[in-house]
Design an enzyme around this catalytic site. Structure first.
Site, PDB file in Angstrom:
ATOM      1  N   SER A   1       0.856  -1.186   0.000  1.00  0.00           N
ATOM      2  CA  SER A   1       0.000   0.000   0.000  1.00  0.00           C
ATOM      3  C   SER A   1       0.892   1.235   0.000  1.00  0.00           C
ATOM      4  O   SER A   1       2.064   1.158   0.389  1.00  0.00           O
ATOM      5  CB  SER A   1      -0.854  -0.003   1.281  1.00  0.00           C
ATOM      6  OG  SER A   1      -1.499   1.241   1.462  1.00  0.00           O
TER       7      SER A   1
ATOM      8  N   TYR B   1      -2.329  -1.052  10.439  1.00  0.00           N
ATOM      9  CA  TYR B   1      -2.242  -1.179   8.976  1.00  0.00           C
ATOM     10  C   TYR B   1      -0.901  -0.652   8.465  1.00  0.00           C
ATOM     11  O   TYR B   1      -0.219  -1.301   7.670  1.00  0.00           O
ATOM     12  CB  TYR B   1      -3.417  -0.410   8.352  1.00  0.00           C
ATOM     13  CG  TYR B   1      -3.615  -0.631   6.876  1.00  0.00           C
ATOM     14  CD1 TYR B   1      -4.371  -1.704   6.407  1.00  0.00           C
ATOM     15  CD2 TYR B   1      -3.078   0.242   5.932  1.00  0.00           C
ATOM     16  CE1 TYR B   1      -4.574  -1.904   5.047  1.00  0.00           C
ATOM     17  CE2 TYR B   1      -3.271   0.053   4.572  1.00  0.00           C
ATOM     18  CZ  TYR B   1      -4.029  -1.021   4.132  1.00  0.00           C
ATOM     19  OH  TYR B   1      -4.217  -1.213   2.786  1.00  0.00           O
TER      20      TYR B   1
HETATM   21  P1  NAD Z   1     -11.455  -6.226   0.043  1.00  0.00           P
HETATM   22  O1  NAD Z   1     -12.077  -6.132   1.394  1.00  0.00           O
HETATM   23  O2  NAD Z   1     -12.295  -6.070  -1.159  1.00  0.00           O
HETATM   24  O3  NAD Z   1     -10.677  -7.585  -0.105  1.00  0.00           O
HETATM   25  C1  NAD Z   1      -9.980  -8.177   0.954  1.00  0.00           C
HETATM   26  C2  NAD Z   1      -9.946  -9.649   0.695  1.00  0.00           C
HETATM   27  O4  NAD Z   1      -9.284 -10.288   1.783  1.00  0.00           O
HETATM   28  C3  NAD Z   1     -11.356 -10.266   0.601  1.00  0.00           C
HETATM   29  O5  NAD Z   1     -11.369 -11.230  -0.413  1.00  0.00           O
HETATM   30  C4  NAD Z   1     -11.526 -10.899   1.957  1.00  0.00           C
HETATM   31  O6  NAD Z   1     -12.411 -11.984   1.923  1.00  0.00           O
HETATM   32  C5  NAD Z   1     -10.110 -11.353   2.232  1.00  0.00           C
HETATM   33  N1  NAD Z   1      -9.845 -11.623   3.633  1.00  0.00           N
HETATM   34  C6  NAD Z   1     -10.090 -10.864   4.725  1.00  0.00           C
HETATM   35  N2  NAD Z   1      -9.744 -11.511   5.841  1.00  0.00           N
HETATM   36  C7  NAD Z   1      -9.257 -12.719   5.452  1.00  0.00           C
HETATM   37  C8  NAD Z   1      -8.755 -13.843   6.137  1.00  0.00           C
HETATM   38  N3  NAD Z   1      -8.689 -13.884   7.475  1.00  0.00           N
HETATM   39  N4  NAD Z   1      -8.365 -14.916   5.409  1.00  0.00           N
HETATM   40  C9  NAD Z   1      -8.461 -14.917   4.057  1.00  0.00           C
HETATM   41  N5  NAD Z   1      -8.929 -13.888   3.356  1.00  0.00           N
HETATM   42  C10 NAD Z   1      -9.316 -12.790   4.051  1.00  0.00           C
HETATM   43  O7  NAD Z   1     -10.242  -5.174   0.064  1.00  0.00           O
HETATM   44  P2  NAD Z   1      -9.219  -4.700  -1.058  1.00  0.00           P
HETATM   45  O8  NAD Z   1      -9.269  -3.232  -1.056  1.00  0.00           O
HETATM   46  O9  NAD Z   1      -9.411  -5.443  -2.310  1.00  0.00           O
HETATM   47  O10 NAD Z   1      -7.846  -5.101  -0.367  1.00  0.00           O
HETATM   48  C11 NAD Z   1      -6.988  -6.085  -0.866  1.00  0.00           C
HETATM   49  C12 NAD Z   1      -5.564  -5.757  -0.464  1.00  0.00           C
HETATM   50  O11 NAD Z   1      -5.180  -4.519  -1.067  1.00  0.00           O
HETATM   51  C13 NAD Z   1      -5.374  -5.573   1.030  1.00  0.00           C
HETATM   52  O12 NAD Z   1      -4.144  -6.148   1.433  1.00  0.00           O
HETATM   53  C14 NAD Z   1      -5.328  -4.072   1.180  1.00  0.00           C
HETATM   54  O13 NAD Z   1      -4.621  -3.666   2.304  1.00  0.00           O
HETATM   55  C15 NAD Z   1      -4.630  -3.678  -0.103  1.00  0.00           C
HETATM   56  N6  NAD Z   1      -4.830  -2.284  -0.498  1.00  0.00           N
HETATM   57  C16 NAD Z   1      -6.073  -1.798  -0.735  1.00  0.00           C
HETATM   58  C17 NAD Z   1      -6.208  -0.470  -1.086  1.00  0.00           C
HETATM   59  C18 NAD Z   1      -7.535   0.135  -1.390  1.00  0.00           C
HETATM   60  O14 NAD Z   1      -7.605   1.351  -1.477  1.00  0.00           O
HETATM   61  N7  NAD Z   1      -8.587  -0.639  -1.558  1.00  0.00           N
HETATM   62  C19 NAD Z   1      -5.080   0.355  -1.171  1.00  0.00           C
HETATM   63  C20 NAD Z   1      -3.844  -0.179  -0.910  1.00  0.00           C
HETATM   64  C21 NAD Z   1      -3.723  -1.486  -0.574  1.00  0.00           C
END
Ligand code: NAD
Length: 257
Positions: free
Chosen positions: A139, A152
């Protein structure tokens, strides 16, 4: 570029960025393993649809990424893992002195420790296959901090550090490890933060998007899951063979500041 014959395991991929990356890899011909901690009909249906759409083998394997043994079992069950995308992640927003201990533990376990366990289990498979890609979804918060996100920011900085170590440990092998550092991508994870952010700052949800969430993103545009999928695909290409142990930002200029 064709990824035919490669298997990609994407943690936390029944929604958001994980699903977007899995789609991009499947479209390029990779067999994919989707994962989350649930075991619903929809989870398996999602994999079946993906397999049908792109003519690849797509499976869904339930494993809770907060538990080291389940992380390792996911890779073992996948049987082979040429491309590992460590993506599973959760968020909680609160001042550090009010931060619930169980949320801290869960974020460190899911967002950081799972990358260690999955990579440790997958590297022997990559070595055996003679090729591998570890892609950590870190991130902008792996490079910069924001208030109220202690767990985080800690976890994502940890992932960036781990990426460098894995890159060094595999430097002489046809394996690379890199972290993609997105700014804000509009996914369920971010949508869920909007009310919390509004509450922390005492403002409306619209103001929270404009004045807090996209405050640090100069482009004032959300990143898309398709763009993250495209970067993951690039990291799997021959052009990216010498890119290792580093970060690729997709943050609309955030970390230029
Ligand atoms: P999201 O909530 O759509 O997806 C998260 C995923 O992780 C889901 O599929 C959820 O089921 C899974 N998950 C949660 N807890 C879990 C567990 N205990 N075991 C297995 N799976 C689990 O969120 P996202 O935005 O797609 O995030 C995905 C990644 O991207 C994360 O690591 C997040 O930190 C990172 N990220 C997101 C953003 C953003 O702005 N959305 C920015 C930077 C980084």
């Amino acid at each position: 570029m064709s990824l035919k014959g490669k298997t990609a395991v994407v943690t936390g991929s029944n929604s958001g960025i994980g699903l977007g990356v899995a789609r991009a890899l499947a479209e390029a011909g990779a067999d994919v393993v989707l994962n989350s901690f649930t075991d619903n009909e929809e989870d398996h249906a999602l994999a079946a649809e993906l397999g049908k759409e792109f003519g690849v083998n797509a499976r869904y394997i339930k494993a809770d990424m907060s538990k080291g043994a389940e992380c390792r079992a996911l890779i073992a069950q996948a049987g082979t893992c040429d491309i590992l995308v460590n993506n599973a992640g959760i968020q909680h927003v609160a001042p550090i002195d009010e931060f619930p201990e169980e949320k801290w533990d869960a974020i460190i376990a899911i967002n950081m420790n799972s990358s260690f366990h999955c990579t440790a289990a997958a590297l022997p498979m990559m070595r055996k296959a003679g090729w591998g890609r570890v892609i950590n979804i870190a991130s902008a918060h792996g490079l910069r901090a924001s208030p109220f996100k202690s767990a985080y920011v800690t976890a994502k900085h940890g992932v960036v550090g781990m990426t460098k170590v894995i890159g060094l440990e595999t430097a002489k092998e046809p394996i690379t490890c890199n972290a993609i550092c997105p700014g804000y991508v509009l996914t369920p994870l971010v949508e869920a933060q909007i009310p919390d952010t509004a509450k922390e700052y005492g403002i409306s949800e619209d103001e929270a998007i404009e004045k807090v969430i996209l405050l640090k993103q100069p482009s004032k545009e959300f990143v898309t899951v398709e763009q993250i999928g495209g970067i993951a695909l690039f990291l799997c290409s021959d052009a990216a063979s010498q890119i290792t142990g580093t970060t690729i930002s997709a943050d609309g200029g955030w970390t230029s500041q």
